[in-house]
Structure formats: structure tokens, C-alpha cells
Motif scaffolding. Structure first.
Motif, PDB file in Angstrom:
ATOM      1  N   LYS A 194       0.826  -1.208   0.000  1.00 19.97           N
ATOM      2  CA  LYS A 194       0.000   0.000   0.000  1.00 19.97           C
ATOM      3  C   LYS A 194       0.860   1.257   0.000  1.00 19.97           C
ATOM      4  O   LYS A 194       0.632   2.186  -0.773  1.00 19.97           O
ATOM      5  CB  LYS A 194      -0.923  -0.016   1.224  1.00 19.97           C
ATOM      6  CG  LYS A 194      -1.734   1.245   1.404  1.00 19.97           C
ATOM      7  CD  LYS A 194      -2.538   1.177   2.686  1.00 19.97           C
ATOM      8  CE  LYS A 194      -3.252   2.499   2.948  1.00 19.97           C
ATOM      9  NZ  LYS A 194      -3.996   2.461   4.237  1.00 19.97           N
ATOM     10  N   GLN A 195       1.883   1.294   0.886  1.00 18.30           N
ATOM     11  CA  GLN A 195       2.745   2.466   0.960  1.00 18.30           C
ATOM     12  C   GLN A 195       3.536   2.663  -0.339  1.00 18.30           C
ATOM     13  O   GLN A 195       3.756   3.794  -0.778  1.00 18.30           O
ATOM     14  CB  GLN A 195       3.714   2.327   2.147  1.00 18.30           C
ATOM     15  CG  GLN A 195       3.029   2.314   3.501  1.00 18.30           C
ATOM     16  CD  GLN A 195       2.236   3.583   3.759  1.00 18.30           C
ATOM     17  OE1 GLN A 195       2.599   4.672   3.309  1.00 18.30           O
ATOM     18  NE2 GLN A 195       1.146   3.450   4.502  1.00 18.30           N
ATOM     19  N   LYS A 196       3.956   1.563  -0.942  1.00 14.04           N
ATOM     20  CA  LYS A 196       4.676   1.657  -2.213  1.00 14.04           C
ATOM     21  C   LYS A 196       3.793   2.256  -3.295  1.00 14.04           C
ATOM     22  O   LYS A 196       4.227   3.128  -4.062  1.00 14.04           O
ATOM     23  CB  LYS A 196       5.170   0.272  -2.628  1.00 14.04           C
ATOM     24  CG  LYS A 196       5.959   0.269  -3.924  1.00 14.04           C
ATOM     25  CD  LYS A 196       6.430  -1.128  -4.277  1.00 14.04           C
ATOM     26  CE  LYS A 196       7.189  -1.133  -5.603  1.00 14.04           C
ATOM     27  NZ  LYS A 196       7.624  -2.504  -5.975  1.00 14.04           N
ATOM     28  N   ARG A 197       2.551   1.810  -3.352  1.00 16.66           N
ATOM     29  CA  ARG A 197       1.639   2.338  -4.369  1.00 16.66           C
ATOM     30  C   ARG A 197       1.294   3.805  -4.094  1.00 16.66           C
ATOM     31  O   ARG A 197       1.131   4.602  -5.027  1.00 16.66           O
ATOM     32  CB  ARG A 197       0.374   1.489  -4.427  1.00 16.66           C
ATOM     33  CG  ARG A 197       0.631   0.082  -4.954  1.00 16.66           C
ATOM     34  CD  ARG A 197      -0.637  -0.737  -5.078  1.00 16.66           C
ATOM     35  NE  ARG A 197      -0.350  -2.072  -5.568  1.00 16.66           N
ATOM     36  CZ  ARG A 197      -0.237  -2.400  -6.836  1.00 16.66           C
ATOM     37  NH1 ARG A 197      -0.377  -1.476  -7.762  1.00 16.66           N
ATOM     38  NH2 ARG A 197       0.014  -3.641  -7.207  1.00 16.66           N
ATOM     39  N   LEU A 198       1.166   4.175  -2.803  1.00  9.62           N
ATOM     40  CA  LEU A 198       0.913   5.571  -2.469  1.00  9.62           C
ATOM     41  C   LEU A 198       2.094   6.448  -2.882  1.00  9.62           C
ATOM     42  O   LEU A 198       1.916   7.571  -3.378  1.00  9.62           O
ATOM     43  CB  LEU A 198       0.650   5.711  -0.968  1.00  9.62           C
ATOM     44  CG  LEU A 198      -0.693   5.178  -0.458  1.00  9.62           C
ATOM     45  CD1 LEU A 198      -0.757   5.282   1.059  1.00  9.62           C
ATOM     46  CD2 LEU A 198      -1.858   5.941  -1.087  1.00  9.62           C
ATOM     47  N   ARG A 199       3.325   5.933  -2.669  1.00  9.20           N
ATOM     48  CA  ARG A 199       4.505   6.691  -3.086  1.00  9.20           C
ATOM     49  C   ARG A 199       4.529   6.868  -4.603  1.00  9.20           C
ATOM     50  O   ARG A 199       4.800   7.966  -5.112  1.00  9.20           O
ATOM     51  CB  ARG A 199       5.761   5.962  -2.619  1.00  9.20           C
ATOM     52  CG  ARG A 199       7.060   6.689  -2.959  1.00  9.20           C
ATOM     53  CD  ARG A 199       8.251   5.844  -2.611  1.00  9.20           C
ATOM     54  NE  ARG A 199       8.279   4.626  -3.408  1.00  9.20           N
ATOM     55  CZ  ARG A 199       9.134   3.627  -3.230  1.00  9.20           C
ATOM     56  NH1 ARG A 199      10.030   3.698  -2.264  1.00  9.20           N
ATOM     57  NH2 ARG A 199       9.089   2.561  -4.004  1.00  9.20           N
ATOM     58  N   ASP A 200       4.227   5.802  -5.337  1.00 13.17           N
ATOM     59  CA  ASP A 200       4.186   5.901  -6.802  1.00 13.17           C
ATOM     60  C   ASP A 200       3.111   6.882  -7.255  1.00 13.17           C
ATOM     61  O   ASP A 200       3.320   7.659  -8.196  1.00 13.17           O
ATOM     62  CB  ASP A 200       3.928   4.520  -7.416  1.00 13.17           C
ATOM     63  CG  ASP A 200       5.083   3.555  -7.161  1.00 13.17           C
ATOM     64  OD1 ASP A 200       6.188   4.027  -6.844  1.00 13.17           O
ATOM     65  OD2 ASP A 200       4.858   2.336  -7.266  1.00 13.17           O
ATOM     66  N   ALA A 201       1.956   6.848  -6.557  1.00 14.38           N
ATOM     67  CA  ALA A 201       0.881   7.778  -6.919  1.00 14.38           C
ATOM     68  C   ALA A 201       1.293   9.222  -6.655  1.00 14.38           C
ATOM     69  O   ALA A 201       0.987  10.123  -7.449  1.00 14.38           O
ATOM     70  CB  ALA A 201      -0.383   7.437  -6.135  1.00 14.38           C
ATOM     71  N   SER A 202       2.005   9.475  -5.544  1.00 13.26           N
ATOM     72  CA  SER A 202       2.468  10.833  -5.246  1.00 13.26           C
ATOM     73  C   SER A 202       3.467  11.308  -6.289  1.00 13.26           C
ATOM     74  O   SER A 202       3.423  12.462  -6.733  1.00 13.26           O
ATOM     75  CB  SER A 202       3.098  10.867  -3.848  1.00 13.26           C
ATOM     76  OG  SER A 202       2.162  10.480  -2.859  1.00 13.26           O
ATOM     77  N   GLN A 203       4.382  10.434  -6.685  1.00 12.02           N
ATOM     78  CA  GLN A 203       5.350  10.802  -7.708  1.00 12.02           C
ATOM     79  C   GLN A 203       4.667  11.116  -9.042  1.00 12.02           C
ATOM     80  O   GLN A 203       5.005  12.093  -9.720  1.00 12.02           O
ATOM     81  CB  GLN A 203       6.364   9.679  -7.891  1.00 12.02           C
ATOM     82  CG  GLN A 203       7.296   9.486  -6.699  1.00 12.02           C
ATOM     83  CD  GLN A 203       8.259   8.330  -6.899  1.00 12.02           C
ATOM     84  OE1 GLN A 203       8.133   7.558  -7.846  1.00 12.02           O
ATOM     85  NE2 GLN A 203       9.229   8.200  -6.004  1.00 12.02           N
TER      86      GLN A 203
END
Length: 317
Positions: A194-203
Motif C-alpha cells: 500500500k505504501q509503495k503504491r501511495l509513493r508511486d501515486a504521489s510521484q
């Protein structure tokens, strides 16, 4: 006397009954004739000793009195499935539960071995599966155990096929149906994902915002350039029109100084028009007489000449 009724013994007894059963003949009080179903193998025992196997259909086996001389034992010819659950630890110290589905059947040429050699087929298969799984999984990480389920299945099937052939059983397939880590490990893995996908979404959102800002700046620059070109063409047309209207029929030519004054007069009146058209503008005091235009143009010209005197060669009229 309660020992036969313990859960483990009942489970073992049920497993043996599922594999083989004692059968009776089709006539009362005698086993001289028997009907063999299509999905079973029947063994004939005379005075407790194995005699021969019977084919499906009606069969006559000889004289018998109340089952004292002849008895029958059957085993299924269908493919059965055993679900085996094994708990073990991976290379990265994560405990997992592995479920393996083993599909076995009796080899037709080895029915005697299948009936008389093993006491509990299911328990034997569980032991072999646990041995293979507990030797393979500790060499893998958790991610590898999910990726290499087929390798585990092949190893289990190879081991079982070799070992169970000596007991008259063929292993049709061994499938790793589930690899289940602890619930806390699953929750942590989901949180990491989840955190990885949130980071990708923020980028991606930041990149999109960057593109929007850059495109807006480029559009603004292009608009300003086009506006400047339009204003320049407009002023050029105004100057040409004023020059033609003034010099028409006279044959005179306007100097650069006169042209600059005409341009300043045009800008002066445009400024008055824009100030008057804007309702939200503050009060602006400007010289209202047409003669003030000459003073304004003289002031601008003197300022330009002063700057040119301070930096020779930088100003061209």
C-alpha cells in the motif's frame, strides 16, 4: 476400552475403510457368488489367504458355507485426493502453512500390494509430503515460495511416485494449492504494498503537476509572444496610416523623430481610453491638453538620449 474411540484412531480407521473394505457375496449365507462393481477391485481370500483378483461383473468363486471358506476384500479403483497441510519456516524466518493436494490411484497390476502391504495409505502420503515440503521451503524466501510452487509440486510428485510405487499406488498429481503466512505477516506485506503504491501515486501526481506548470508557462510565453507581435503589427499599421495621411499629396517624408511623436500620441490616447474603460481603476491625473504630448515625447526622448550618452553604441534610433 475407550482407546478405539479416540479421534486419531477414528480418523485412521476411517482412512483405511475408505481405501479397502470387507465385502459379502450376493447370496445369503454364502460367498460362492459375488457381483463386482466397475469402480472396485475385488480380492478373493480362501481361508484367509489371498487367491486371485476378480474382474467387474458376476463371478463364481467356489463352495462356501456362511463365509467360513471364502471371503472378499475390495479397494477402490477411483482416483482419490488427499489434502495435506504442513507448517514450516522459510529462509527469511517466516512461518507458513502449505497445503498440498495429492491425487493417487491403485495401479491395476499391483492391487495385491495396495491391499496387503500398507496399513494407512493417507498417513504414509502425509509423511512423505511433509518431508519434501520441510526440506524445500527452508531454502526459499517467502516470495520465492510463492513464485516456485510448481517446483515444490514437482518435487513432491517425484518423491511420492518413487516411494508409493512399491506399495501399488500411482501418484497422478501433486499440487501446492496454498501457501499461507501468518496473518500479521500478510497484514505487514499488504501495508508495504500500500505504501509503495501511495509513493508511486504521489510521484505521478507531482510529475503531472510539473507538466501542467511547464505547459502553462509555455502557453503563457507563446501568448505573450503572439500578443507582442500583434501589437507591433498594429502599431506599424497605425504609423503607416498616419504617415500616409499626413504626407499624402505633399511629397514630404517624415523623420524618425516625427514618427516617434506620432506613436507616442497614439499610445497616449490609448492609455486614456483604457483608464476610462476600467471601472475599478483609481483616479489618475494626466495632462489633458494635446500640447502635453509634445512635453511627454520630449521627456522620453531626452531620457533615451541621456542613457545613450552614458553607454555609447547601445542605443540605436
Amino acid at each position: 476400552w475407550l482407546k478405539p474411540f479416540l479421534p486419531s484412531d477414528l480418523k485412521s480407521l476411517r482412512a483405511r475403510r475408505n481405501m479397502q473394505q470387507v465385502e459379502r457375496g450376493c447370496l445369503p449365507c454364502t460367498n460362492c457368488m459375488v457381483t463386482v462393481p466397475q469402480d472396485k477391485y475385488y480380492a478373493v481370500e480362501k481361508f484367509g489367504k489371498f487367491s486371485h483378483m476378480l474382474k467387474p461383473g458376476l463371478a463364481t468363486v467356489g463352495l462356501d458355507c456362511c463365509g467360513a471358506c471364502v471371503s472378499f476384500r475390495s479397494i477402490t479403483s477411483r482416483t482419490e485426493q488427499n489434502m495435506v497441510s504442513v507448517s514450516t519456516k522459510t529462509k527469511d524466518n517466516v512461518f507458513v502453512h502449505v497445503k498440498v493436494a495429492v491425487q493417487q490411484s491403485v495401479m491395476p497390476e499391483s492391487t495385491e500390494l495396495a491391499m496387503y502391504k500398507l496399513d494407512n495409505v493417507h498417513a504414509q502420503i502425509e509423511s512423505y509430503v511433509a518431508d519434501v515440503v520441510r526440506s524445500f521451503i527452508p531454502q526459499m524466501t517467502l516470495d520465492e515460495s510463492f513464485e516456485k510452487k510448481d517446483d515444490i509440486s514437482d518435487a513432491v510428485q517425484k518423491k511420492l511416485s518413487t516411494e508409493m510405487a512399491a506399495f501399488g499406488f500411482a501418484i497422478n498429481k501433486a499440487l501446492v494449492t496454498e501457501v499461507s503466512p501468518n496473518a500479521e505477516v500478510v497484514a505487514s506485506m499488504n501495508e508495504i504494498n500500500k505504501q509503495k503504491r501511495l509513493r508511486d501515486a504521489s510521484q505521478m501526481a507531482a510529475e503531472a503537476e510539473k507538466i501542467k506548470v511547464v505547459k502553462a508557462a509555455e502557453a503563457q510565453a507563446d501568448a505573450a509572444q503572439l500578443q507582442g507581435e500583434g501589437i507591433a503589427r498594429q502599431r506599424r499599421a497605425i504609423i503607416d496610416g498616419l504617415r500616409d495621411s499626413i504626407t499624402h499629396g505633399s511629397g514630404e517624408h517624415l523623420s524618425t523623430e516625427k514618427i516617434s511623436e506620432l506613436l507616442l500620441i497614439t499610445q497616449y490616447f490609448e492609455t486614456l481610453r483604457d483608464v476610462a474603460a476600467n471601472n475599478r481603476s483609481s483616479t489618475v491625473f494626466l495632462p489633458s491638453g494635446p500640447g502635453a504630448v509634445g512635453d511627454v515625447s520630449a521627456q522620453i526622448r531626452n531620457g533615451l538620449l541621456t542613457g545613450a550618452a552614458g553607454a555609447p553604441g547601445q542605443l540605436t534610433m
